[in-house]
Design an enzyme around this catalytic site. Structure first.
Site, PDB file in Angstrom:
ATOM      1  N   ASP A 196      -2.223  -6.891   3.404  1.00 19.67           N
ATOM      2  CA  ASP A 196      -1.726  -5.300   2.987  1.00 19.67           C
ATOM      3  C   ASP A 196       0.429  -6.186   2.503  1.00 19.67           C
ATOM      4  O   ASP A 196       0.779  -7.125   3.433  1.00 19.67           O
ATOM      5  CB  ASP A 196      -0.666  -4.654   4.048  1.00 19.67           C
ATOM      6  CG  ASP A 196      -0.156  -3.346   2.537  1.00 19.67           C
ATOM      7  OD1 ASP A 196       0.235  -3.795   1.765  1.00 19.67           O
ATOM      8  OD2 ASP A 196       0.291  -2.205   3.754  1.00 19.67           O
ATOM      9  N   CYS A 239      -7.149   1.185   1.046  1.00 21.16           N
ATOM     10  CA  CYS A 239      -6.431   1.224   1.865  1.00 21.16           C
ATOM     11  C   CYS A 239      -5.703   1.823   2.266  1.00 21.16           C
ATOM     12  O   CYS A 239      -5.862   3.149   1.458  1.00 21.16           O
ATOM     13  CB  CYS A 239      -5.318  -0.152   0.418  1.00 21.16           C
ATOM     14  SG  CYS A 239      -4.399   0.283  -0.780  1.00 21.16           S
ATOM     15  N   ARG A 279      -3.231  -2.535  -2.638  1.00 21.18           N
ATOM     16  CA  ARG A 279      -4.638  -4.044  -2.640  1.00 21.18           C
ATOM     17  C   ARG A 279      -5.992  -3.540  -2.976  1.00 21.18           C
ATOM     18  O   ARG A 279      -6.486  -3.015  -4.018  1.00 21.18           O
ATOM     19  CB  ARG A 279      -4.639  -3.853  -1.330  1.00 21.18           C
ATOM     20  CG  ARG A 279      -4.016  -4.833  -1.013  1.00 21.18           C
ATOM     21  CD  ARG A 279      -4.249  -4.635   0.864  1.00 21.18           C
ATOM     22  NE  ARG A 279      -4.144  -3.039   1.344  1.00 21.18           N
ATOM     23  CZ  ARG A 279      -4.007  -3.015   3.083  1.00 21.18           C
ATOM     24  NH1 ARG A 279      -4.477  -3.958   4.049  1.00 21.18           N
ATOM     25  NH2 ARG A 279      -3.872  -2.036   3.776  1.00 21.18           N
TER      26      ARG A 279
END
Length: 156
Positions: free
Chosen positions: A124, A7, A13
């Protein structure tokens, strides 16, 4: 087999995906044949622990993100990993820009392994609230379940 989850900052994440994937691999008896790591495309969080909200939401589902530390994707990752899986299109584009052309075939989105009709990316959650972190977990679990099934079917 080596898999890298990616990420932007490697604090929400991708560390979540790393831990979820390891858990799923243990459930299927594949933990000794598949190595999972995570990294970020940006260097602004280097060495930082996972986001406290990510830790708390993951813990409620039995995943332990404590001890995770952010790192940046390195050139060697493209060479040594079999799959480099981005959480979203922006990070996939950043990976493509940084990747030696010989290794571009290793780059994919995690959600490519999720069931048909699933969202294409894991959004996100950093600037959002609790619901965003729960949604991230839901999507990562879907993607990881599909990835484990893919690995189970294609190991040889």
């Amino acid at each position: 087999m080596r898999i890298l989850m990616v990420c932007m900052g490697n604090i929400c994440r991708s560390p979540t995906a790393e831990v979820v994937m390891r858990h799923r691999l243990r459930q299927r008896g594949l933990e000794t044949t598949v190595n999972v790591d995570s990294a970020g495309t940006h260097a602004n969080q280097l060495g930082h622990a996972a986001d406290e909200r990510a830790i708390a939401h993951a813990a409620r589902r039995g995943y332990d993100l404590r001890g995770m530390r952010a790192r940046r994707v390195e050139a060697a990752d493209f060479m040594h990993c079999d799959l480099v899986l981005a959480m979203d299109g922006d990070n996939l584009a950043a990976l493509r820009a940084a990747c030696d052309p010989a290794h571009l075939g290793k780059l994919r989105g995690l959600m490519a392994f999720a069931p048909a009709g699933s969202p294409a990316s894991v959004p996100d959650p950093y600037y959002g609230g609790a619901a965003g972190f729960e949604r991230v977990l839901d999507l990562i679990e879907l993607g990881c379940d599909g990835l484990v099934e893919y690995l189970h079917l294609h190991r040889g």
